[in-house]
Scaffold this motif. Structure first.
Motif, short mmCIF file in Angstrom:
data_model
loop_
_atom_site.label_atom_id
_atom_site.label_comp_id
_atom_site.label_asym_id
_atom_site.label_seq_id
_atom_site.Cartn_x
_atom_site.Cartn_y
_atom_site.Cartn_z
N PHE A 1 0.84 -1.20 0.00
CA PHE A 1 0.00 0.00 0.00
C PHE A 1 0.88 1.25 0.00
CE2 PHE A 1 -3.03 3.00 1.74
CZ PHE A 1 -4.11 2.72 0.92
N LEU A 2 0.72 2.07 -0.99
CA LEU A 2 1.59 3.24 -1.12
C LEU A 2 0.86 4.51 -0.67
CD1 LEU A 2 2.99 2.38 -4.65
CD2 LEU A 2 4.14 2.05 -2.46
N LEU A 3 1.67 5.46 -0.25
CA LEU A 3 1.10 6.72 0.24
C LEU A 3 0.34 7.46 -0.85
CD1 LEU A 3 3.67 8.25 2.71
CD2 LEU A 3 1.37 7.49 3.18
N GLU A 4 0.87 7.33 -2.09
CA GLU A 4 0.17 8.03 -3.17
C GLU A 4 -1.24 7.44 -3.36
OE1 GLU A 4 3.41 6.98 -3.06
OE2 GLU A 4 3.85 6.18 -5.02
N ASP A 5 -1.34 6.09 -3.14
CA ASP A 5 -2.66 5.46 -3.23
C ASP A 5 -3.57 6.00 -2.13
OD1 ASP A 5 -1.61 4.00 -5.24
OD2 ASP A 5 -1.08 2.30 -3.95
N LEU A 6 -2.98 6.21 -0.98
CA LEU A 6 -3.73 6.71 0.17
C LEU A 6 -4.32 8.09 -0.15
CD1 LEU A 6 -4.41 5.88 3.05
CD2 LEU A 6 -2.44 7.18 3.82
N THR A 7 -3.51 8.91 -0.79
CA THR A 7 -4.00 10.25 -1.16
C THR A 7 -5.22 10.12 -2.05
OG1 THR A 7 -1.69 10.87 -1.22
CG2 THR A 7 -3.28 12.49 -2.06
N ALA A 8 -5.08 9.25 -3.04
CA ALA A 8 -6.20 9.07 -3.97
C ALA A 8 -7.43 8.56 -3.22
CB ALA A 8 -5.80 8.08 -5.06
N LEU A 9 -7.18 7.60 -2.30
CA LEU A 9 -8.29 7.03 -1.53
C LEU A 9 -9.01 8.11 -0.72
CD1 LEU A 9 -9.71 4.36 -0.46
CD2 LEU A 9 -8.10 4.51 1.43
N ILE A 10 -8.19 8.92 -0.06
CA ILE A 10 -8.79 9.99 0.78
C ILE A 10 -9.61 10.93 -0.09
CG2 ILE A 10 -8.29 11.95 2.28
CD1 ILE A 10 -5.67 10.41 3.02
N LEU A 11 -9.03 11.28 -1.22
CA LEU A 11 -9.75 12.20 -2.10
C LEU A 11 -11.06 11.59 -2.57
CD1 LEU A 11 -6.80 13.75 -4.11
CD2 LEU A 11 -8.26 14.88 -2.42
N TRP A 12 -11.00 10.30 -2.90
CA TRP A 12 -12.22 9.62 -3.33
C TRP A 12 -13.26 9.59 -2.21
CZ3 TRP A 12 -14.49 8.68 -7.59
CH2 TRP A 12 -13.75 8.51 -8.77
N LEU A 13 -12.78 9.24 -1.02
CA LEU A 13 -13.70 9.17 0.13
C LEU A 13 -14.33 10.53 0.40
CD1 LEU A 13 -11.72 6.92 2.64
CD2 LEU A 13 -13.88 6.36 1.53
N LEU A 14 -13.46 11.55 0.36
CA LEU A 14 -13.93 12.90 0.63
C LEU A 14 -14.97 13.32 -0.40
CD1 LEU A 14 -13.15 14.93 2.81
CD2 LEU A 14 -11.65 16.04 1.15
N ALA A 15 -14.63 13.03 -1.64
CA ALA A 15 -15.56 13.38 -2.72
C ALA A 15 -16.88 12.64 -2.54
CB ALA A 15 -14.93 13.04 -4.07
N THR A 16 -16.80 11.35 -2.18
CA THR A 16 -18.02 10.56 -2.00
C THR A 16 -18.89 11.14 -0.89
OG1 THR A 16 -16.68 8.65 -2.57
CG2 THR A 16 -18.86 8.19 -1.67
N VAL A 17 -18.23 11.46 0.23
CA VAL A 17 -18.99 12.01 1.35
C VAL A 17 -19.63 13.33 0.96
CG1 VAL A 17 -18.71 13.05 3.64
CG2 VAL A 17 -17.75 10.82 3.17
N LEU A 18 -18.86 14.18 0.27
CA LEU A 18 -19.41 15.47 -0.15
C LEU A 18 -20.60 15.29 -1.07
CD1 LEU A 18 -16.21 17.64 -0.72
CD2 LEU A 18 -18.02 18.01 0.96
N VAL A 19 -20.43 14.38 -2.02
CA VAL A 19 -21.52 14.15 -2.98
C VAL A 19 -22.75 13.60 -2.25
CG1 VAL A 19 -22.24 12.68 -4.92
CG2 VAL A 19 -20.04 13.86 -5.00
N LEU A 20 -22.51 12.63 -1.34
CA LEU A 20 -23.64 12.05 -0.60
C LEU A 20 -24.35 13.10 0.24
CD1 LEU A 20 -22.36 8.55 0.51
CD2 LEU A 20 -24.31 9.04 -0.95
N ASN A 21 -23.57 13.95 0.88
CA ASN A 21 -24.18 15.02 1.68
C ASN A 21 -25.03 15.94 0.80
OD1 ASN A 21 -23.31 14.26 4.20
ND2 ASN A 21 -21.47 15.49 4.16
N LEU A 22 -24.48 16.20 -0.39
CA LEU A 22 -25.21 17.04 -1.34
C LEU A 22 -26.49 16.34 -1.80
CD1 LEU A 22 -24.29 19.81 -2.33
CD2 LEU A 22 -23.65 18.75 -4.49
#
Lengths: 505, 478
Positions: A2-23
């Protein structure tokens, strides 16, 4: 790895998902509000539009065909709900058949039946229902590999609601649907079906309900005991012969619940009409007077007493007398509670005997019953109280005197003079000696007749409390009439008593 | 030395990360279960109604027990609300726990009660009553006065006086919705399994207008502390507890509005003074008693019986309340720690108890610690940006989803806030509640945990405004 760059992408995806769901949630709230507004506006409009047709139909001014014609435009969900609600609200025994026919004609029954039983079964059941076919009611659940899925709330809730609606049709129409719903794998659907059976009071369903009851008692049933009992209690006095065979059921708990259901039916009926021998068959009376009073299970005898008390005949008096002396406390308790009918005044000595019962609930029941007998019962209670050696029985009676407001009658009797006043004063004296003075002291302070207050003060002097002495002091200063004078004299008497040297002996 | 410090920070941050992951996983599962259970229950209840229970002679009588200590401003409204409940047979028992204000005087005046010398037959140990107040024309109400002994003691007196097979505890500053008791008893009446406890939802009445013991107009409170609590209560009662109920692992039922079987409560020993949260403790005690005696039972939680209660208005009062709750939770989980990971207790022992012990009771220490440690680690360069963002996301971002989801569930099922403005405000506070309200609460709760380990068990008094101002407002409007 598991690489840190993958983690960044994961966080961004999660964040985007949460934002979209909240919207999405936010947008959904707006959508929901708008949809709700639209629905209620349409419903109000439909109510207004069809008000005349529906009320004319409910009053029998137009035929079913004319009503169908008038309601032809009610097609959307809001309009259909408005019509359904209005029709159900207008149902009474005189128009239930016509309302049911209208539900058929408008397609409601078809929709409910399809939801409850599926398309293919619904058509068949609907035909049988229209023919008012008698359903063979049984409880066996259908076997299907889908049963566990069908039990899930997601699927059972719409079915249960549909069965609930079908159960509101006229009994002749609903019978087929309700009988079918009893085979449903979901307890929720079966419960609604059992409730519908009760509401519709199919006589043929009584054995089935009693079987459900037995299952709930002996084996465990997914439909609760209370639900089944509630359904049984919906029946009327004229249906009671169907219950009779179960009074000899080998299971004592079944016998108990049957007698208890009958008791509830009597209570329910007596709220609206007075029950007399004329309402009851000889069979019923004989069964209760002979079989139930001699049942080996005490709870059956106990619940039977309430039914017997409605018979109002000499044999009932004898049966109740026997039950008042039963070896089991619950039998005595339930019997003494139901003897509060003037017809059973012959039982007064037996009820008075219950005041000395070794169980406090029986004593309490006896005191309550005597107080409900009016003047005669109250006097019996007072006479027993004055001479009672049993502290617990006496306490129970003071509780009753206070709780039922009998103290008001006592005060009236005190002011009335004569023999009754003497009895009332003796009661107050005994209460004082028992330390139950709060209410009496309040009565002295209250604005009642001076004669009553004076007699009460004399009674309270038997064991004067500090509160009472304080009250006397106040009265002697403020009251210029006979009450004040009496208070002053009692106060002096009390002071002399306190200053006297203690006796040696 | 520097490396060792970094290593320690690394370990601590890993624990914090695991804690947040575990918490969010459990909450997500609970959220999904609740969405399913609550929406279906609401749909069924909305259409079916409760007329079958209110009309049935089989519906069991219930005693409503209201313990009161210095509640002169709220008690009359509360008693009015329970007397007006739509329920076939009920008794109302107000237990004045040695109030030093005008609680008794208010009740005597409002309900024209007379002092009497009545019989008291104790089944549970409690301080003896000193006076009974009763009105023969209002036989369903009895008020009893006793020396101060704490809420559990007052509740035990109420149980001793109760004659009904079930009793319902009601806080003296709470208002019960008219059909709430019917809704609360419904699972007991309908279930074929013995139901010993039935819990309902508690909502915050701050900001609402009261009239004759009823919520006449629902509104939101003005301060951010109260508004955050509104969202927090909605989330806890619509997302947390229905989920545990679905798993048959109910561990917390609010004592502000909770129905119990009297005989079971007596056999289990009644309310105990061992903890400062007697409502959590009795649930665990009953679980333990029933399982040890191999009795089949269930405890249920339903979302439509609603009780409105007054929440702390200031942060300092909130801190007092939450420290007590946390201390009580700690005391309870430690008192009943043999249930933790005990397969004899089923889902309760294997999932619910460990969650409540390690996440709900003690987890706040990790959360409070993380509030400082995570930014610190990031600032000194001991934590990579990605990890920092992940923890921040788990700590704040994901929580917003849960809170927003709870508000949405309330909107689609119970729909108690009629105005769109209210729902939008709640949604804004669903975001804000995750920062900084949640972090402040974590620190306060951690204090409660430290107090437990420090041996403190004092009950911190929370001051209430009472119902009077809101009733006055209602009169003014009328």
């Amino acid at each position: 790895m598991f690489l840190l760059e993958d983690l960044t992408a994961l966080i961004l995806w999660l964040l985007a998902t949460v934002l979209v769901l909240n919207l999405v949630f936010l947008v959904f709230v707006f959508y929901r509000r708008a949809a709700r507004n639209r629905y209620y506006r349409a419903k109000d409009a439909a109510r207004e539009r069809y008000r005349a047709v529906l009320s004319q139909f409910a009053n029998g001014e137009i035929t079913t065909d004319q009503a169908v014609e008038g309601l032809r435009g009610a097609s959307g969900a809001a309009a259909q709900d408005a019509v359904q609600e209005r029709l159900l609200a207008s149902v009474d025994p005189s128009n239930i058949e016509r309302v049911s026919e209208l539900f058929f004609a408008l397609g409601y029954v078809d929709r409910w039946a399809r939801t409850a039983f599926g398309r293919s079964r619904a058509a068949q059941l609907k035909e049988r229902s229209r023919r008012k076919e008698k359903a063979a009611i049984s409880t066996g659940q259908s076997k299907s590999i889908w049963n566990s899925t069908r039990r899930a709330h997601l699927f059972s809730v719409p079915r249960a609601l549909a069965v609930d609606h079908l159960g509101k049709l006229a009994p002749d129409f609903s019978q087929v649907f309700v009988a079918e719903a009893l085979h449903d794998p979901s307890a929720q659907v079966r419960r609604v079906a059992v409730e519908a059976i009760g509401k519709n009071r199919h006589p043929a369903a009584i054995p089935l309900l009693l079987e459900e009851l037995r299952k709930a008692i002996d084996e465990g049933n997914d439909v609760s005991l209370r639900t089944t009992k509630s359904a049984l209690v919906c029946y009327n006095l004229e249906d009671l012969p169907h219950f009779l065979p179960f009074l000899s059921h080998p299971s004592r708990r079944v016998r108990f619940f049957v007698v208890d259901a009958i008791r509830e039916i009597f209570i329910k009926t007596s709220r609206f009409t007075s029950i007399s021998r004329a309402n009851l068959s000889q069979e019923i009376r004989t069964a209760f007077l002979t079989k139930v009073t001699a049942d080996t299970f005490a709870d059956v005898r106990a619940r039977g007493a309430a039914v017997i008390s409605n018979f109002r005949e000499p044999q009932a008096t004898d049966a109740l007398r026997k039950l008042l002396a039963d070896e089991n406390e619950f039998v005595r308790l339930h019997t003494v509670r139901v003897c509060n009918d003037p017809f059973y005044s012959d039982l007064l000595p037996d009820i008075v005997r219950c005041l000395a019962d070794n169980k406090w609930r029986v004593r309490e029941g006896a005191a309550q019953t005597l107080s409900a007998f009016g003047h005669r019962g109250a006097n019996e209670l007072y006479r027993y109280f004055i001479v009672a050696k049993d502290r617990y029985a006496a306490e129970q009676i003071t509780e009753e005197i206070q709780r039922t407001g009998m103290i008001r009658t006592l005060l009236e009797e005190l002011s009335g003079g004569g023999e009754e006043a003497g009895l009332a004063q003796d009661v107050c004296r005994k209460m004082t000696l028992m330390g139950k003075t709060t209410l009496l002291t309040q009565a002295v302070a209250a604005n009642v007749a001076p004669e009553a207050r004076i007699l009460l003060m004399e009674a309270l002097m038997e064991a004067p409390t500090q509160d009472f002495l304080n009250l006397l002091a106040t009265l002697s200063k403020k009251d210029t009439g006979p009450v004040g004078a009496k208070a002053g004299s009692l106060l002096r008497q009390s002071a002399q008593g306190r200053s006297a040297p203690p006796s040696r002996g | 030395m520097h490396n060792i410090a970094l290593q320690v920070l690394d370990y601590l941050n890993t624990i914090i990360l695991i804690y947040f992951v575990a918490t969010n996983v459990v909450y997500t599962v609970l959220m999904l279960l609740s969405l399913y259970a609550v929406s279906l229950h609401a749909k069924f209840a909305r259409q079916k109604g409760y007329a079958d229970i209110s009309d049935s002679p089989v519906t069991p009588p219930v005693a409503l027990i209201i313990p009161a200590y210095n509640e002169q401003d709220a008690i009359v409204q509360t008693v009015l609300s329970v007397l007006e409940l739509n329920y076939p047979e009920k008794e109302v028992i107000v237990v004045d726990d040695g109030s030093t204000d005008g609680t008794i005087a208010q009740l005597v005046k409002q309900f024209q009660l007379t002092r009497m010398d009545l019989i008291y037959r104790p089944s549970l140990p409690a301080k003896l009553p000193t006076a009974f107040y009763y009105n023969p024309d209002r036989p369903e109400l009895i008020v009893v006065s006793k020396p101060n002994g704490g809420k559990p003691d007052a509740l035990n007196v109420g149980i001793n006086l109760a004659r009904s097979p079930y009793f319902c505890t009601v806080d003296a500053d709470s208002l019960i919705e008219r059909d709430a008791l019917l809704r609360l008893i419904a699972p007991i009446v309908h279930s074929s399994l013995r139901t010993v406890v039935s819990g309902g939802v508690v909502r915050i009445s701050n900001g609402c207008t009261l009239r004759d013991g009823r919520i006449a107009e629902i509104d939101l409170p003005k301060s951010w502390v109260e508004r955050c609590q509104v969202v927090e209560y909605i989330r806890a009662f619509l997302f947390g507890r229905p989920g545990w109920n679905f798993l048959n692992a109910t561990f917390i039922v609010s004592g502000a509005f909770c129905l119990m079987e009297r005989d079971t409560a007596i056999q289990a020993g009644g309310f105990s003074t061992d903890t400062v949260t007697e409502d959590i403790d009795i649930i665990a005690t009953i679980h333990q008693f029933m399982r040890e005696n191999k009795r089949k039972y269930q405890m249920v939680f339903t979302t439509d019986p609603i009780c409105w209660t007054e929440a702390p208005r200031t942060l300092s009062m909130l801190a007092r309340q939450r420290r007590r709750w946390q201390l009580g939770l700690m005391q309870t989980v430690m008192k009943h720690n043999k249930m933790i990971f005990n397969p004899r207790f089923g889902m309760l022992g294997m999932v619910s108890m460990p969650f409540h012990a390690y996440i709900e009771a003690m987890g706040c220490v990790i959360e409070a610690f993380g509030t400082f440690l995570v930014p610190f680690s990031f600032i000194i360069g001991a934590m990579p940006l990605q990890l920092f963002l992940l923890i921040i996301f788990l700590a704040f971002g994901y929580g917003t989803l849960l809170s927003m989801g709870a508000v949405l569930l309330e909107e689609t099922t119970l729909h108690r806030y009629p105005r769109l403005k209210h729902v939008l405000i709640l949604m804004v506070y669903a975001l804000l509640e995750n920062f900084p309200y949640r972090q402040i609460l974590a620190i306060i709760r951690a204090q409660g945990v430290f107090r437990y380990f420090g041996g403190m068990r004092k009950w911190e008094h929370v001051e209430h405004e009472g119902a009077a101002p809101r009733v006055a407002a209602a009169r003014g409007q009328a």
